[in-house]
Design a protein around this motif. Structure first.
Motif, short mmCIF file in Angstrom:
data_model
loop_
_atom_site.label_atom_id
_atom_site.label_comp_id
_atom_site.label_asym_id
_atom_site.label_seq_id
_atom_site.Cartn_x
_atom_site.Cartn_y
_atom_site.Cartn_z
N ALA A 157 0.83 -1.21 0.00
CA ALA A 157 0.00 0.00 0.00
C ALA A 157 0.86 1.26 0.00
O ALA A 157 0.53 2.24 -0.67
CB ALA A 157 -0.94 -0.02 1.20
N ARG A 158 1.97 1.22 0.72
CA ARG A 158 2.87 2.40 0.74
C ARG A 158 3.47 2.65 -0.63
O ARG A 158 3.56 3.80 -1.08
CB ARG A 158 3.97 2.18 1.78
CG ARG A 158 3.51 2.35 3.19
CD ARG A 158 4.67 2.27 4.17
NE ARG A 158 4.18 2.36 5.53
CZ ARG A 158 4.53 1.56 6.51
NH1 ARG A 158 5.41 0.59 6.31
NH2 ARG A 158 4.03 1.70 7.71
N ILE A 159 3.92 1.59 -1.29
CA ILE A 159 4.51 1.73 -2.62
C ILE A 159 3.47 2.30 -3.60
O ILE A 159 3.76 3.20 -4.38
CB ILE A 159 5.09 0.39 -3.11
CG1 ILE A 159 6.31 0.01 -2.26
CG2 ILE A 159 5.43 0.44 -4.60
CD1 ILE A 159 6.75 -1.44 -2.40
N LEU A 160 2.26 1.77 -3.53
CA LEU A 160 1.19 2.28 -4.39
C LEU A 160 0.91 3.75 -4.09
O LEU A 160 0.76 4.55 -5.01
CB LEU A 160 -0.08 1.44 -4.20
CG LEU A 160 -0.02 0.04 -4.80
CD1 LEU A 160 -1.13 -0.83 -4.24
CD2 LEU A 160 -0.09 0.10 -6.32
N LYS A 161 0.85 4.09 -2.82
CA LYS A 161 0.57 5.48 -2.43
C LYS A 161 1.65 6.42 -2.97
O LYS A 161 1.34 7.54 -3.42
CB LYS A 161 0.48 5.59 -0.91
CG LYS A 161 0.04 6.97 -0.45
CD LYS A 161 -0.19 6.99 1.04
CE LYS A 161 -0.76 8.34 1.44
NZ LYS A 161 -1.19 8.34 2.85
N ASP A 162 2.90 5.98 -2.95
CA ASP A 162 4.00 6.79 -3.48
C ASP A 162 3.81 7.12 -4.96
O ASP A 162 4.40 8.07 -5.47
CB ASP A 162 5.35 6.08 -3.30
CG ASP A 162 5.79 6.03 -1.85
OD1 ASP A 162 5.25 6.77 -1.01
OD2 ASP A 162 6.72 5.22 -1.56
N HIS A 163 3.00 6.33 -5.65
CA HIS A 163 2.73 6.54 -7.08
C HIS A 163 1.30 7.02 -7.32
O HIS A 163 0.79 6.96 -8.45
CB HIS A 163 3.00 5.25 -7.86
CG HIS A 163 4.45 4.91 -7.93
ND1 HIS A 163 5.11 4.24 -6.93
CD2 HIS A 163 5.39 5.20 -8.86
CE1 HIS A 163 6.37 4.11 -7.26
NE2 HIS A 163 6.56 4.69 -8.43
#
Length: 181
Positions: A123-129
């Motif tokens: 979820a963090r990686i997705l949020k970063d994008h």
């Protein structure tokens, strides 16, 4: 809202460019684009095919082995940022997966902790994008009744998991049948 198709969900197995062309001819407005397949044929070609078919990128399925700890999870998480970046370049703003409503070995609490631990980095990686993660609950009792360790299988359960992941970009993917059951 727009009408989109997920070829894999309906057991259609075509090369990505063929799937895009077919979805366009069949009147869809969007298609889920597997970022691994897109990278294999080239992002420019996939972008051109989406534009030619007048389709939006409706997102992609979570390609991380989040249901267990270990090498498979670690390796798939290591590859995930590259795939998310490719998906973002193709206009995706969402990723989704389903949560199995049981586990053969882990207790409810152990399985819950595993899901929070393994899905939070995703979820963090997705949020970063600028992307969101949709979690689908699998509701039919026939799929968890009699199992050793029943797990999350309702809308409130999934909202609790999304909240506990705590990144602010996790929500629900609603399957009308599972919601009904």
């Amino acid at each position: 809202m727009y009408k989109a198709v997920s070829p894999g969900a309906i057991n259609v197995s075509l090369p990505i460019l063929d799937a895009i062309a077919l979805a366009g001819r069949c009147g869809f407005e969007g298609i889920e684009v597997d970022p691994q397949a897109a990278l294999a044929v080239g992002l420019d070609g996939v972008r051109d095919a989406l534009q030619a078919a007048k389709l939006q990128n409706a997102g992609f399925g979570l390609p991380v082995a989040f249901r267990a700890r270990g090498t498979a999870y670690d390796e798939s998480l290591k590859q995930f940022p590259r795939l998310v970046e490719a998906a973002a370049k193709l206009g995706a703003d969402r990723c989704s997966t389903y949560i199995l409503p049981w586990h053969d070995e882990l207790s409810f609490e152990e399985n819950y902790d595993l899901h929070v631990e393994t899905l939070t980095p995703c979820a963090r990686i997705l949020k970063d994008h600028g992307m969101r993660l949709g979690l689908e609950f699998v509701g039919p009792q026939s799929l968890y009744r009699g199992k050793r360790h029943p797990f999350l299988h309702t809308l409130p359960d999934m909202l609790m998991l999304a909240e506990d992941i705590g990144t602010g970009n996790v929500g629900l993917l609603l399957d009308a049948y599972h919601w009904f059951t």
